[in-house]
Design a protein around this motif. Structure first.
Motif, mmCIF file in Angstrom:
data_model
loop_
_atom_site.group_PDB
_atom_site.id
_atom_site.type_symbol
_atom_site.label_atom_id
_atom_site.label_comp_id
_atom_site.label_asym_id
_atom_site.label_seq_id
_atom_site.Cartn_x
_atom_site.Cartn_y
_atom_site.Cartn_z
ATOM 1 N N ALA A 4 59.377 3.425 62.536
ATOM 2 C CA ALA A 4 59.702 4.449 61.547
ATOM 3 C C ALA A 4 60.227 3.802 60.280
ATOM 4 O O ALA A 4 60.997 2.846 60.340
ATOM 5 N N ILE A 5 59.798 4.336 59.142
ATOM 6 C CA ILE A 5 60.388 4.007 57.852
ATOM 7 C C ILE A 5 61.094 5.254 57.362
ATOM 8 O O ILE A 5 60.484 6.323 57.261
ATOM 9 N N VAL A 6 62.386 5.138 57.078
ATOM 10 C CA VAL A 6 63.187 6.270 56.621
ATOM 11 C C VAL A 6 63.460 6.082 55.128
ATOM 12 O O VAL A 6 64.049 5.073 54.719
ATOM 13 N N VAL A 7 63.022 7.032 54.336
ATOM 14 C CA VAL A 7 63.232 6.994 52.894
ATOM 15 C C VAL A 7 64.473 7.829 52.584
ATOM 16 O O VAL A 7 64.482 9.049 52.764
ATOM 17 N N GLY A 8 65.528 7.144 52.140
ATOM 18 C CA GLY A 8 66.816 7.796 51.917
ATOM 19 C C GLY A 8 67.811 7.339 52.959
ATOM 20 O O GLY A 8 67.553 7.453 54.161
ATOM 21 N N ALA A 9 68.954 6.787 52.512
ATOM 22 C CA ALA A 9 69.901 6.181 53.455
ATOM 23 C C ALA A 9 71.279 6.830 53.386
ATOM 24 O O ALA A 9 72.283 6.179 53.654
ATOM 25 N N ARG A 10 71.315 8.122 53.043
ATOM 26 C CA ARG A 10 72.609 8.797 53.044
ATOM 27 C C ARG A 10 72.745 9.613 54.330
ATOM 28 O O ARG A 10 72.312 9.159 55.383
ATOM 29 N N CYS A 11 73.363 10.783 54.275
ATOM 30 C CA CYS A 11 73.712 11.488 55.516
ATOM 31 C C CYS A 11 72.526 11.705 56.452
ATOM 32 O O CYS A 11 72.599 11.384 57.634
ATOM 33 N N ALA A 12 71.454 12.263 55.925
ATOM 34 C CA ALA A 12 70.301 12.545 56.785
ATOM 35 C C ALA A 12 69.574 11.264 57.179
ATOM 36 O O ALA A 12 69.228 11.058 58.351
ATOM 37 N N GLY A 13 69.337 10.376 56.217
ATOM 38 C CA GLY A 13 68.524 9.193 56.477
ATOM 39 C C GLY A 13 69.213 8.134 57.300
ATOM 40 O O GLY A 13 68.649 7.605 58.268
ATOM 41 N N PHE A 160 56.930 -4.460 47.405
ATOM 42 C CA PHE A 160 56.824 -4.565 48.859
ATOM 43 C C PHE A 160 55.872 -3.496 49.375
ATOM 44 O O PHE A 160 55.644 -2.469 48.740
ATOM 45 N N GLU A 161 55.317 -3.768 50.529
ATOM 46 C CA GLU A 161 54.466 -2.820 51.237
ATOM 47 C C GLU A 161 54.790 -2.932 52.720
ATOM 48 O O GLU A 161 54.750 -4.032 53.281
ATOM 49 N N ASP A 162 55.154 -1.819 53.332
ATOM 50 C CA ASP A 162 55.488 -1.800 54.751
ATOM 51 C C ASP A 162 54.823 -0.611 55.415
ATOM 52 O O ASP A 162 54.639 0.446 54.799
ATOM 53 N N ARG A 163 54.492 -0.805 56.702
ATOM 54 C CA ARG A 163 53.788 0.235 57.436
ATOM 55 C C ARG A 163 54.582 0.648 58.667
ATOM 56 O O ARG A 163 55.377 -0.128 59.194
ATOM 57 N N ALA A 164 54.335 1.886 59.103
ATOM 58 C CA ALA A 164 55.053 2.421 60.252
ATOM 59 C C ALA A 164 54.228 3.518 60.906
ATOM 60 O O ALA A 164 53.296 4.063 60.308
ATOM 61 N N ARG A 165 54.621 3.840 62.135
ATOM 62 C CA ARG A 165 53.951 4.933 62.842
ATOM 63 C C ARG A 165 54.334 6.285 62.252
ATOM 64 O O ARG A 165 53.583 7.248 62.357
ATOM 65 N N VAL A 166 55.514 6.353 61.621
ATOM 66 C CA VAL A 166 55.935 7.595 60.989
ATOM 67 C C VAL A 166 56.844 7.264 59.818
ATOM 68 O O VAL A 166 57.607 6.297 59.866
ATOM 69 N N GLY A 292 51.790 11.782 60.286
ATOM 70 C CA GLY A 292 52.475 10.549 59.933
ATOM 71 C C GLY A 292 53.776 10.730 59.176
ATOM 72 O O GLY A 292 54.369 9.738 58.748
ATOM 73 N N TRP A 293 54.275 11.948 59.027
ATOM 74 C CA TRP A 293 55.510 12.150 58.267
ATOM 75 C C TRP A 293 56.318 13.314 58.829
ATOM 76 O O TRP A 293 55.783 14.215 59.477
ATOM 77 N N VAL A 294 57.622 13.280 58.549
ATOM 78 C CA VAL A 294 58.533 14.358 58.915
ATOM 79 C C VAL A 294 59.665 14.372 57.895
ATOM 80 O O VAL A 294 60.032 13.331 57.340
ATOM 81 N N LEU A 295 60.201 15.557 57.596
ATOM 82 C CA LEU A 295 61.312 15.703 56.662
ATOM 83 C C LEU A 295 62.582 16.095 57.415
ATOM 84 O O LEU A 295 62.523 16.821 58.410
ATOM 85 N N VAL A 296 63.729 15.622 56.913
ATOM 86 C CA VAL A 296 65.026 16.006 57.461
ATOM 87 C C VAL A 296 65.982 16.306 56.306
ATOM 88 O O VAL A 296 65.809 15.813 55.187
#
Length: 440
Positions: A4-13, A160-166, A292-296
């Motif tokens: 998983a790659i999580v975009v955003g590193a505050r409360c949700a991420g 940079f370029e990174d890949r993930a399952r989600v 390939g994506w989900v929002l929180v």
């Protein structure tokens, strides 16, 4: 290849990354900010928000530097209700939503984001997530209609370029992930509040207080660094006049909503930072997931600040999403089964009712006569007062407290107890005056 790659590193991420990493998944979490740092936020945690931190083993770090209380004052047109959230309602919440009720605590806290987000980011890194800060995601990599990774740039200019399952979009109401996917907003609620706040030292009023009078409201909550967050808000259609003199109107709003609080801030308070503000808090929903994506968090459901529920809901989403993704990533369920379960909990009837409740409150219309009678009736019923506070915080279902039979019993009791309350002496004239713009 990351899981998983999580975009955003505050409360949700950071929370989502932490929980996925603890389950053994390879996680990358990125954020354009550096930590510690602040962000626009009410930074208030209701008891279920504090309980999530306790479930994750992080509560002691927060309470070591943050004042906590087990009650809150809610004052509507001078009618004061003091209550806490019953343990059993908290346990029911966690059993219904997550299947277990471990870690329940009853405390409230107001945690500065420079404190809380740093704790979460460090916990995610300790759990094994790779954390990159000061980086900007500029593109989603989409192949055969599925999101498979991200491209971006670091602060030094390196790409940079990174890949993930989600890919998890946890990057707030203005989510890049949602915009890159061209996700439309729906069930939009444009009527919302403006809000201004700052931090004051010099007084200690104990537990948090939330005041409302007419179309304006204010709150004071003890927070970190021996300071108090003092917040005022009102209907967004009054924001233009308020901005004409923010410091003056800030104090004027406090004096109108709670003369006692206004006097404390004026005579005993020392403002330690500038006055911050936000104007656009309209509510909306977005699609929760896709190939390939989900929002929180606020990326998928943004609500007005008037119930200060944002961080607590971000924690809820992180636990729900990470559990669903873990089932898929470990092969216990297909991606369709896992995401359907996540969506079922996030888009439940209770969630829809609470979204409507917040959006209705955000219109900031003066309370009706019968609504004020309800608050008067609650003063003599601690059990129902606690249940009202739990409902306001999305711990108990809105439909249960506001069902017709319950309101009938409470309002029937209010007919006698409201007769001598000042707010009812000339209600019609008072209500008309509450509609007038105080700042015009």
């Amino acid at each position: 290849m990351y899981d998983a790659i999580v975009v955003g590193a505050r409360c949700a991420g950071a929370s989502t990354a932490l929980l996925l990493a603890r389950r053994g998944h390879r996680v990358l979490v990125v954020d354009r900010s550096s930590f510690p740092s602040d962000v626009i936020s009410t930074h208030f945690l209701w008891p279920h928000g504090m309980s999530y931190l306790n479930r994750w083993g992080l509560l002691d770090q927060v309470t070591a530097v943050t004042p906590t209380h087990e009650s809150v004052d809610v004052v509507n047109d001078g009618i004061r209700l003091t209550g806490s959230v019953p343990t059993e309602l908290l346990r029911e919440y966690f059993r219904d939503l997550h299947g277990d009720d471990s870690g329940v605590v009853r405390s409230f806290a107001s945690v500065r984001r420079r404190v809380l987000d740093q704790i979460l980011v460090e916990a995610a890194a300790k759990a094994g997530a790779e954390v990159r800060t000061n980086v900007t995601v500029r593109e989603l990599i989409i192949e055969d209609g599925r999101v498979v990774g991200v491209r971006g740039r670091a602060a030094g200019g390196e790409t940079f370029e990174d890949r993930a399952r989600v890919v998890v979009g946890a990057d707030g109401r203005n989510s890049f992930v949602a915009r890159a996917l061209d996700l439309p907003k729906y069930d939009e609620r444009p009527r919302c509040t403006f809000a201004y706040w700052s931090y004051f030292s010099g007084f200690d009023l104990g537990p948090g207080q939330i005041h409302r009078r007419g179309r304006l409201a204010c709150a004071v909550v003890p927070t970190n660094f021996e300071q108090n967050m003092v917040l005022v808000w009102g209907p967004s259609d009054w924001s233009r006049e308020f901005r004409a003199d923010v410091p003056g109107n800030f104090q004027k709003a406090l004096d109108f909503v709670s003369p006692e609080l206004g006097e404390v801030v004026r005579t005993r308070g020392t403002r330690e930072e500038r006055i911050y503000g936000t104007l656009d808090q309209s509510g909306f929903l977005r699609q929760l997931h896709g190939p390939g994506w989900v929002l929180v968090g606020d990326a998928e459901s943004s609500k007005d600040q008037c119930t200060a529920i944002g961080m607590t809901h971000a924690f809820r989403d992180a636990e729900l999403a990470s559990a669903a993704l873990d089932r898929w990533l470990t092969g216990d369920a297909s991606v369709e089964e896992a995401m359907t379960a996540y969506e079922g909990r996030r888009r439940s009837q209770n969630a829809a009712a609470y979204y409507d409740y917040v959006c209705t409150l955000a219109e900031m219309r003066p309370y009706r006569h019968d609504e004020l009678q309800l608050f008067v009736a609650l003063r003599g019923n601690q059990q129902e007062t606690d249940r009202f506070i739990a409902t306001h915080a999305d711990i108990a279902p809105v439909s249960e407290f506001f069902q017709a039979s319950n309101l009938f019993l409470l309002n029937d009791a209010a007919k006698e107890s409201s007769a001598d309350h000042p707010v009812f002496e000339n209600f019609a004239e008072t209500s008309r005056s509450y509609q007038q713009n105080l700042f015009a």
